[in-house]
Structure formats: structure tokens, C-alpha cells
Write a protein that holds these residues in place. Structure first.
Motif, PDB file in Angstrom:
ATOM      1  N   UNK A 197      17.119  -7.256   6.496  1.00  0.00           N
ATOM      2  CA  UNK A 197      15.677  -7.094   6.673  1.00  0.00           C
ATOM      3  C   UNK A 197      15.276  -7.449   8.111  1.00  0.00           C
ATOM      4  N   UNK A 236      -0.820   2.537   6.771  1.00  0.00           N
ATOM      5  CA  UNK A 236      -1.598   2.197   7.952  1.00  0.00           C
ATOM      6  C   UNK A 236      -1.073   3.006   9.120  1.00  0.00           C
ATOM      7  N   UNK A 242       3.056  -3.604   8.545  1.00  0.00           N
ATOM      8  CA  UNK A 242       3.178  -2.790   7.338  1.00  0.00           C
ATOM      9  C   UNK A 242       3.219  -1.309   7.700  1.00  0.00           C
ATOM     10  N   UNK A 245       6.599  -0.332   9.330  1.00  0.00           N
ATOM     11  CA  UNK A 245       7.657  -0.357   8.314  1.00  0.00           C
ATOM     12  C   UNK A 245       7.570   0.860   7.408  1.00  0.00           C
ATOM     13  N   UNK A 253      13.254   8.532   4.435  1.00  0.00           N
ATOM     14  CA  UNK A 253      13.483   8.963   3.052  1.00  0.00           C
ATOM     15  C   UNK A 253      13.178  10.446   2.857  1.00  0.00           C
ATOM     16  N   UNK A 304      17.681  16.446  -4.447  1.00  0.00           N
ATOM     17  CA  UNK A 304      16.357  16.180  -5.009  1.00  0.00           C
ATOM     18  C   UNK A 304      15.693  17.450  -5.525  1.00  0.00           C
TER      19      UNK A 304
ATOM     20  N   UNK B  46       7.605   8.291  -4.034  1.00  0.00           N
ATOM     21  CA  UNK B  46       8.163   7.009  -3.579  1.00  0.00           C
ATOM     22  C   UNK B  46       7.178   6.226  -2.710  1.00  0.00           C
ATOM     23  N   UNK B  47       6.301   6.958  -2.073  1.00  0.00           N
ATOM     24  CA  UNK B  47       5.255   6.312  -1.285  1.00  0.00           C
ATOM     25  C   UNK B  47       4.386   5.395  -2.144  1.00  0.00           C
ATOM     26  N   UNK B  48       4.161   5.761  -3.396  1.00  0.00           N
ATOM     27  CA  UNK B  48       3.351   4.909  -4.281  1.00  0.00           C
ATOM     28  C   UNK B  48       4.074   3.582  -4.517  1.00  0.00           C
ATOM     29  N   UNK B  50       6.250   2.196  -2.570  1.00  0.00           N
ATOM     30  CA  UNK B  50       6.162   1.414  -1.336  1.00  0.00           C
ATOM     31  C   UNK B  50       4.776   0.799  -1.188  1.00  0.00           C
ATOM     32  N   UNK B  51       3.747   1.587  -1.499  1.00  0.00           N
ATOM     33  CA  UNK B  51       2.384   1.076  -1.386  1.00  0.00           C
ATOM     34  C   UNK B  51       2.147  -0.100  -2.313  1.00  0.00           C
ATOM     35  N   UNK B  54       3.926  -2.976  -0.665  1.00  0.00           N
ATOM     36  CA  UNK B  54       3.180  -3.433   0.508  1.00  0.00           C
ATOM     37  C   UNK B  54       1.768  -3.871   0.157  1.00  0.00           C
ATOM     38  N   UNK B  82      15.026  10.766  -7.366  1.00  0.00           N
ATOM     39  CA  UNK B  82      14.324  10.252  -6.194  1.00  0.00           C
ATOM     40  C   UNK B  82      14.214   8.736  -6.199  1.00  0.00           C
ATOM     41  N   UNK B  84      15.825   6.386  -7.965  1.00  0.00           N
ATOM     42  CA  UNK B  84      17.088   5.649  -7.866  1.00  0.00           C
ATOM     43  C   UNK B  84      17.507   5.534  -6.404  1.00  0.00           C
ATOM     44  N   UNK B  85      17.426   6.654  -5.723  1.00  0.00           N
ATOM     45  CA  UNK B  85      17.838   6.648  -4.327  1.00  0.00           C
ATOM     46  C   UNK B  85      16.881   5.828  -3.479  1.00  0.00           C
ATOM     47  N   UNK B  86      15.597   5.917  -3.802  1.00  0.00           N
ATOM     48  CA  UNK B  86      14.631   5.138  -3.031  1.00  0.00           C
ATOM     49  C   UNK B  86      14.930   3.645  -3.164  1.00  0.00           C
ATOM     50  N   UNK B  89      17.851   2.651  -1.213  1.00  0.00           N
ATOM     51  CA  UNK B  89      17.466   2.638   0.196  1.00  0.00           C
ATOM     52  C   UNK B  89      16.681   1.367   0.540  1.00  0.00           C
ATOM     53  N   UNK B  90      15.739   1.015  -0.327  1.00  0.00           N
ATOM     54  CA  UNK B  90      14.978  -0.214  -0.079  1.00  0.00           C
ATOM     55  C   UNK B  90      15.910  -1.423  -0.108  1.00  0.00           C
ATOM     56  N   UNK B 133       9.164  -6.803   3.108  1.00  0.00           N
ATOM     57  CA  UNK B 133       8.148  -5.762   3.307  1.00  0.00           C
ATOM     58  C   UNK B 133       6.783  -6.405   3.579  1.00  0.00           C
ATOM     59  N   UNK B 136       0.171  -4.754   3.522  1.00  0.00           N
ATOM     60  CA  UNK B 136      -0.790  -3.970   4.300  1.00  0.00           C
ATOM     61  C   UNK B 136      -2.209  -4.468   4.120  1.00  0.00           C
ATOM     62  N   UNK B 143      -8.806   5.049  -0.801  1.00  0.00           N
ATOM     63  CA  UNK B 143      -8.032   4.983   0.420  1.00  0.00           C
ATOM     64  C   UNK B 143      -8.805   4.608   1.664  1.00  0.00           C
TER      65      UNK B 143
END
Ligand code: SF4
Ligand code: SF4
Ligand code: SF4
Lengths: 317, 146
Positions: A197, A236, A242, A245, A253, A304, B46-48, B50-51, B54, B82, B84-86, B89-90, B133, B136, B143
Motif C-alpha cells: 500500500x 474526486x 482519494x 488513488x 482496472x 470480461x 467496480x467503481x461502486x 471502490x466508492x 473510499x 469482474x 473477483x478480479x477487482x 487487484x485491490x 484506501x 473521499x 453526487x
């Protein structure tokens, strides 16, 4: 590589004269000797400026998506570039029949940063011959070894030869060693969580959000990138921790199953941020889990996009 | 002072076959759990995930339907590859993979979501607050920056 440039020029001349293609995407000389630029040749006269050497940094497949599908495009491709072109064909970004790939077995791209580390910023001349590179710095010639200057991505390259090229200039080279990149990933994975990290933070958080990495990547052709979307704002968009990152995580990805490890993103970054360790990991997983390598042909869908019921035993309850 | 770990639940709206379970999720989740209800796990970007991470979640649950039971036929298959791979990756960059749990639910799984959430909460409590992580800035629903 003056001979290769001459041969390339002859080839392109023929293609344009015979109207096999409307435009050829290649490189041309620029004022700064270390920075040949992508160029779009339509006329024979312009070919005077054509250039090809180890300093050609960009992945030319990047420009494919900027033309209408009916434009007949000739494109100079090295190993990774040809695979990016193939991946773009799979993603229906240009029809194969309107493409002509001029393949060059690739000796590797040189890292300008490695050169100017050995000399200084204001290099005024450059030439190469086999493994010998010579640059002019402050009026003096400095001789360097090509192998000391290769970009990190090229040191790890497994496929230097173009795949599916219509014509190949030069003899095919031996394939690279695929264990090199795997070892690099394993080395990173062997670090403990905090170290991993910390490394990620050290790289990602220097980002100034210029998006040069995105602009350099052939697979980043979205009309609206997720970072530019305003409502809702997914991440952001400033240089907060954040935000940077999230940019680094999601950009990488989005390349899963699509990246060819060309390294153009890393070369484009003004902050010298490492990012291929991220995409290399994804590529390696795609290979291990799905036996998929990007762009090895022009019809296999990436993992994918090709999910199916064979996965059903992977649903662990 | 809040002591319970914060958990985000991404729930496919078809996966809870029993109405009482769905009612419980809709109305009676503890305040430390935040529900995001979606038409399908395939709709989870995957963005969700991460959100959520974060946004301050200490743990994330994704609940969906089993293969061949997806309301949209194969949304779950797409999601599995998707996500699983995400997570691989994290994990690679230091985020604990165990902070995300998949719960694939079947017809006879009445009452299981409550158990899974309780069990997961206990596990996350052991892991403690998420440190990996960066968090934010708060955004309001829709949003806009608050
Ligand atoms: S992510 Fe980087 S290495 Fe991968 S294809 Fe794009 S520019 Fe090349
Ligand atoms: S980072 Fe993702 S959303 Fe942005 S241009 Fe690249 S692929 Fe598209
Ligand atoms: S090129 Fe470098 S500084 Fe610019 S957005 Fe990409 S990683 Fe950040």
C-alpha cells in the motif's frame, strides 16, 4: 536505423501511390532530437520527415479510433502496437479490411529518462546502430549501450514480433521471456500489505491528474472518461489522496484484458509515476485464470466480455 | 460514539426470495449498514465498490443470485468475473480482500442474509477500521459535493 527508415519510406510510398490506404500512421522527426512525433502521412512529399528509431515512444494504435471506419489506414506497428490494433478490432473500433499493418519486429523502445540521466537535458543529436546509441550533448558525442536504455516495459516484453501484420520489415526476433514480468509481480506480491500500500500511495499520490497516461493509451478511447463525469461525480477529480488513488485503480482496472503492456502510459507521465505494475498484474491474472493474452488474434473476446456458465462452480456459497 | 463497523450492502433486488427478508433489509437494517439496492449484481460497477471503500465502509457485502437463476440470465456471471478480479487487484495494492464478501442466495435461503451480515460484521470488527484506501470528501446523494 537509417536503413529500416528507408525501407519503411519505400513501403509507405508504395501504399500511398497504389492507394491501398488513405493515410499512414507513423513517426516523423521533431525539433527535439529525442522526441520523434506521431505523424499522419497522406502525401508523398511529407514522407521526407519520416522517422523510425528506438525513441518512438507512442503506441500508434492510439490514433486508430480517431478515424471514421471507412478510412483505409496504414499503420506502423511493433509487437505491442499490433496487439493493441487487434484488440481494437475485437472491440469493433475499426474494420480489419480497412487496415494495413506494416510490422516491425521490435528491438525495444528507449527510455528518454534513462538517456538524460546519463547525459543531461539538452541533447542535440541522436543516432543508433545495432546496440550502439550515440547522442550529442554539449557538442560532444556520448556513446551508450542500447540495452542499458530500454524502457522497463520493453525489458519485460514477451512478444516483440507484430501479430497479424500485412507485411513484416526485418527478420522476426526470438520471443521474450514471459517469466520476467511474472517474477516482477511475484516480487511485489511478496511484500507485506503495508509495504504494497505504501508503494501504491507513493506512486499514485504524486499524480497531478493531467491524464497524459489516458491520452497515450490506445484502449482509453471513451468519449467521456469516468473521471470527467460530473453528475454523479464518481471520483474526486482533484489531486486529493482519494481522488488520485481512485484514478490509478480504476484506470488500470479498465484495462483488464485489454492492455498489451506497451508502457506508453508510463512513458507519457510527466511525474514519472510507475503504473505498469498495476496493469501487468491484471494481464497476468487474465493469463492465469482465463489463458487470455490481449491481441494475440483479432477475434477472441476478452474475459470480461466472454463470461459464460462454465464459471458456475466458482460461485462459492 | 459509533463502535460498530460500517458495512455497505449491495443487493440485487431479486436475490431475496422471501418477502420478510426483503422487508427486513429494506426497513430494519442497523444504522451501521448502508443499503444500495440494484436491479442485478451485473449492474454493480467496480467503481461502486471502490466508492464504498473510499466512502468509509469497513466492509462490503455483495448479494446476488446463483448461476442460472439470474433474472437477466447472466448479469451475475459478468459480475463474478469482474468483481473477483477487482478484489484480486485491490488486494495486490494492499486492501484486505476479506473486507468484501459475496453472498449468493438461493430459493431456500430464507433468513440467511441476516446471519451472513451478522457473521460478516463480527469478522470485520475483528479486522478493525479500514486503513487502506483514502477516504473521499463527502458527497450528497446525486453526487454533488456537500
Ligand atoms: S494501460 Fe498502458 S501499457 Fe496498457 S495498453 Fe494502455 S498505454 Fe499500454
Ligand atoms: S480510464 Fe476508463 S473511462 Fe477513462 S478513458 Fe480509460 S477506459 Fe475510458
Ligand atoms: S500521466 Fe501521470 S500525472 Fe498525469 S494523470 Fe497519468 S499518472 Fe497522473
Amino acid at each position: 536505423m537509417p536503413e529500416l527508415t528507408t525501407e519503411l519510406r519505400k513501403n509507405i510510398e508504395q501504399l500511398l501511390t497504389d492507394q491501398v490506404v488513405d493515410v499512414v500512421i507513423a513517426f516523423k522527426k521533431a525539433d527535439a532530437p529525442l522526441r520523434p512525433q506521431p505523424a499522419f502521412f497522406r502525401n508523398l512529399e511529407e514522407l521526407e520527415d519520416l522517422e523510425y528509431n528506438g525513441l518512438c515512444q507512442n503506441n500508434l494504435a492510439n490514433y486508430l479510433t480517431r478515424y471514421p471506419h471507412d478510412t483505409k489506414i496504414g499503420i506502423v506497428v511493433r509487437g505491442c502496437e499490433s496487439r493493441s490494433v487487434n484488440a481494437l478490432i475485437v472491440e469493433k473500433q475499426h474494420p480489419r479490411e480497412n487496415l494495413y499493418m506494416i510490422g516491425i519486429p521490435c528491438q525495444g523502445i528507449l527510455d528518454i529518462r534513462k538517456i538524460i540521466k546519463k547525459t543531461g537535458e539538452d541533447v542535440t543529436g541522436y543516432s543508433e546502430d545495432g546496440d550502439q546509441v550515440s547522442v550529442v550533448y554539449e557538442g560532444k558525442e556520448v556513446n551508450l549501450q542500447r540495452s542499458d536504455l530500454l524502457h522497463d516495459s520493453c525489458l519485460r516484453c514477451a512478444h516483440p514480433n507484430p501479430v497479424n501484420a500485412d507485411v513484416l520489415l526485418g527478420e522476426p526476433l526470438p520471443d521474450g521471456d514471459p517469466t520476467i514480468v511474472r517474477l516482477a509481480i511475484e516480487e511485489f506480491e511478496a511484500l507485506d500489505r503495508d509495504e504494497r500500500y505504501a508503494w501504491f500511495q507513493k506512486e499514485a499520490e504524486r499524480c497531478i491528474r493531467c491524464y497524459a497516461c489516458r491520452e497515450a493509451c490506445p484502449m482509453c478511447y471513451c468519449t467521456e472518461c469516468f473521471v470527467d463525469h460530473a453528475t454523479p461525480r464518481w471520483t474526486e477529480s482533484d489531486i486529493s489522496q482519494a481522488g488520485t488513488q481512485a484514478w490509478h485503480i480504476i484506470r488500470a482496472f479498465h484495462q483488464a484484458g485489454r492492455c498489451t503492456s506497451c508502457g506508453a502510459c508510463e512513458r507519457a507521465c510527466p511525474m514519472d509515476i510507475k503504473m505498469t505494475y498495476l496493469t501487468d498484474k491484471l494481464n497476468n491474472d487474465m493469463l492465469e485464470v482465463y489463458q487470455f493474452e490481449t491481441g494475440m488474434d483479432d477475434n477472441t473476446q476478452p474475459p470480461f466480455a466472454s463470461f459464460n456458465l462454465d464459471d458456475k462452480n466458482r460461485f462459492v456459497i | 460514539m459509533e463502535t460498530r463497523p460500517k458495512i455497505a450492502l449491495f443487493q440485487c433486488k431479486w436475490c431475496l426470495y422471501s418477502q420478510p427478508d426483503q422487508n427486513w433489509v429494506d426497513n430494519d437494517l442497523p444504522s451501521s449498514m448502508y443499503l444500495v439496492k440494484l436491479p442485478c449484481t451485473g449492474r454493480i460497477n467496480p467503481l461502486y465498490i471502490l466508492n464504498a471503500a473510499q466512502g468509509g465502509a469497513d466492509g462490503i457485502v455483495i448479494s446476488g443470485c446463483l448461476p442460472e437463476k439470474c433474472h437477466y440470465k447472466e448479469g451475475n456471471l459478468s459480475a463474478l468475473r469482474q468483481h473477483e478480479e477487482f478484489l484480486n487487484f485491490l488486494d495486490y495494492i494492499g486492501y484486505e480482500r476479506s473486507r468484501v464478501r459475496f453472498v449468493w442466495l438461493d430459493l431456500q435461503d430464507r433468513g440467511r442474509i441476516q446471519k451472513e451480515l451478522a457473521d460478516f460484521e463480527a469478522e470485520i470488527a475483528k479486522l478493525g477500521k479500514a486503513k487502506v484506501l483514502a477516504t473521499r470528501t463527502n458527497v450528497s446523494p446525486g453526487g454533488q459535493y456537500a
